[in-house]
Enzyme design. Structure first.
Site, PDB file in Angstrom:
ATOM      1  N   ASP A   1       0.804  -1.219   0.000  1.00  0.00           N
ATOM      2  CA  ASP A   1       0.000   0.000   0.000  1.00  0.00           C
ATOM      3  C   ASP A   1       0.838   1.270   0.000  1.00  0.00           C
ATOM      4  OD1 ASP A   1      -2.384  -1.413   0.011  1.00  0.00           O
ATOM      5  OD2 ASP A   1      -2.496  -1.474   2.200  1.00  0.00           O
TER       6      ASP A   1
ATOM      7  N   ASP B   1       0.117   5.876   1.279  1.00  0.00           N
ATOM      8  CA  ASP B   1      -1.158   5.522   1.901  1.00  0.00           C
ATOM      9  C   ASP B   1      -1.194   6.081   3.317  1.00  0.00           C
ATOM     10  OD1 ASP B   1      -3.692   4.359   1.956  1.00  0.00           O
ATOM     11  OD2 ASP B   1      -2.938   2.468   2.709  1.00  0.00           O
TER      12      ASP B   1
ATOM     13  N   ASP C   1      -0.805   2.213   9.817  1.00  0.00           N
ATOM     14  CA  ASP C   1      -2.041   1.445   9.695  1.00  0.00           C
ATOM     15  C   ASP C   1      -1.906   0.171  10.514  1.00  0.00           C
ATOM     16  OD1 ASP C   1      -2.939   3.379   7.966  1.00  0.00           O
ATOM     17  OD2 ASP C   1      -3.230   2.045   6.254  1.00  0.00           O
TER      18      ASP C   1
ATOM     19  N   ARG D   1      -8.125  11.335   9.616  1.00  0.00           N
ATOM     20  CA  ARG D   1      -7.707  10.044  10.190  1.00  0.00           C
ATOM     21  C   ARG D   1      -6.593  10.192  11.221  1.00  0.00           C
ATOM     22  NH1 ARG D   1      -8.006   5.325   5.527  1.00  0.00           N
ATOM     23  NH2 ARG D   1     -10.164   5.756   4.864  1.00  0.00           N
TER      24      ARG D   1
END
Length: 463
Positions: A196, A220, A224, A276
């Site tokens: 990613d 990205d 994560d 985010r």
């Protein structure tokens, strides 16, 4: 070989973990305030009010006791051992020429080993990855005393492993890579599909601690964590120049992510961030004593009924009158999220910021977490002052500028391009260790060179 049988068990009492974080913060701040009242604060720079930093900085011999850092974690990732108890591995070669047969002395060679390793960097280093850097369990990246940047393909992948500490590293300009073989252990390599382009990807892993890193400008996410990962602390980091900063949870319907538990503490969410910080799916997320310096869309978002416990943060809203809300229920009708447990306690809301709480009866479920009142966000400047990389290579000290061609695998320094200056902060505050600690770090690095070039096993074991 990747351990897909790793047991990802959540802590049975997450509120107790949140309670412990506040206890440690309060104790550190009380020590600092006591010094202030006796005019001793200036002579004790290690007492910052930040319990993680106070734990190791107050040891004047920390360069010779680096593994003591593993005892300083807080929150859900506090049990991450990293390479504690293992030998030291010195990264002496910044190249990454072969993802299947890495050379001894390279970072890739160290992180794939089976044994616990405490990985250090004797000199400043720019590591340009060709492919994602796949870790094995029980590893620490300790960048203290050096200016270490990790960029390029991947970047860091923690997949089906446990007990990793990543400390004091610049991670930025990570782009997609893959469709080739990559080694993950001394006895296994395999074909990797296209990655990613995350800065740090945590996949089915537990007991992970990311501390004092500076992260920006990746393809990205910056960090994560998905596929049932749990036992994670993300602390003292500086995030900047990015869109989707942090994703916690694979999907709304992936039930193993219900056991995800993450502590996000003492971070500075800085300039040019959009959304985010984090975006949560399921799980229990404790967001405590962070500084959110504006956003373009929202700060904390979620779907799939995550529990969000926001305590003692400072949220500074952007000037856009339509982006003042801290929170966002992503693609979820009002009737569904009204019962979600999202609470704000002790937060300071600046420039019109507002937090939309939800969840009837949540006060009872948070009783343990609230039994020690979170410190006022007026202490945020003090607690987060040293967020990001410390010392050499800190937020006001750059290696150079980055070209926009990095996403095509041709990343590198370009002294003429100002598209991607590696500025990690818009502030002018100095972010450095005390002079005495820097001197000790230099002495440690000098000693490290002697160890490497004298081939003395006894001297190596003295570390």
């Amino acid at each position: 070989m990747l351990n897909k049988t790793l047991l990802l068990l959540p802590h049975p009492d997450p509120e107790l973990v949140a309670h412990d974080v506040h206890r440690r913060v309060n104790a550190s701040l009380s020590r600092r305030q006591a010094l202030d009242t006796t005019d001793q604060a200036g002579s004790n720079p290690c007492f910052t009010g930040n319990p993680i930093d106070d734990c190791w900085k107050c040891d004047p011999n920390w360069p010779n006791n680096r593994q003591g850092l593993a005892d300083c974690g807080i929150g859900f990732g506090q049990y991450a051992l990293g390479g504690k108890g293992g030998r030291f591995y010195f990264v002496t070669d910044s190249s990454d020429d072969d993802a299947v047969e890495p050379k001894p002395g390279t970072l890739r060679y160290g992180v794939i080993q089976v044994e616990p390793l405490w990985i250090v960097f004797p000199s400043n280093m720019m590591i340009k990855l060709k492919q994602e850097l796949i870790f094995n369990s029980y590893k620490t990246l300790d960048g203290r005393g050096a200016n270490v940047h990790i960029v390029g393909g991947g970047c860091i992948t923690l997949q089906y492993i446990s007990n990793v500490i990543i400390h004091n590293i610049h991670i930025h300009h990570c782009y997609q890579s893959g469709n080739t073989n990559v080694r993950s252990s001394p006895t296994h390599y395999g074909f990797r599909t296209k990655s990613d382009g995350d800065g740090i990807s945590i996949f089915g892993s537990k007991d992970i601690w990311i501390d004092h890193c500076s992260l920006s400008r990746c393809k990205d996410g910056l960090i994560d964590a998905v596929m049932g990962s749990t036992g994670i602390t993300i602390s003292n980091n500086f995030f900047s120049h990015h869109n989707e900063v942090m994703l916690l949870g694979h999907s709304d319907h992936y039930e193993p992510d219900s056991g995800m538990q993450v502590t996000i503490a003492f971070n500075h969410f800085g300039e040019k961030l959009i959304q985010r910080m984090p975006r949560c799916r399921r799980g229990y997320i404790h967001v405590v004593n962070n500084d959110f310096t504006q956003w373009e869309m929202y700060a904390i978002g979620g779907s799939g009924n995550p529990t969000i416990n926001s305590q003692g943060n400072r949220f500074t809203a952007p000037s856009n009158p339509f982006a003042k809300e801290v929170t966002k229920r992503v693609e979820t009708p009002d009737g569904e999220w009204k019962g979600w447990n999202w609470r704000s306690e002790g937060d300071i809301l600046v420039n019109g910021a507002f937090f939309v709480a939800s969840g009837e009866g949540a006060e009872m479920r948070y009783e343990k977490a609230y039994s020690i009142e979170p410190k006022s966000a007026s202490f945020i400047d003090q607690i987060t002052f040293h967020s990001g990389v410390l010392g050499v290579g800190g937020r006001n000290n750059n290696l150079g500028m980055w070209t926009t061609t990095g996403s095509e695998g041709n990343s590198g320094l370009d002294s003429y391009s100002d598209d991607y200056t590696d500025e990690m902060s818009g502030s002018c505050s100095t972010n450095r260790l005390s002079f005495s600690v820097i001197v000790l770090a230099f002495m440690f690095n000098l000693f490290s060179y002697l160890v490497m070039f004298t081939s003395s096993t006894q001297m190596f074991m003295m570390l």
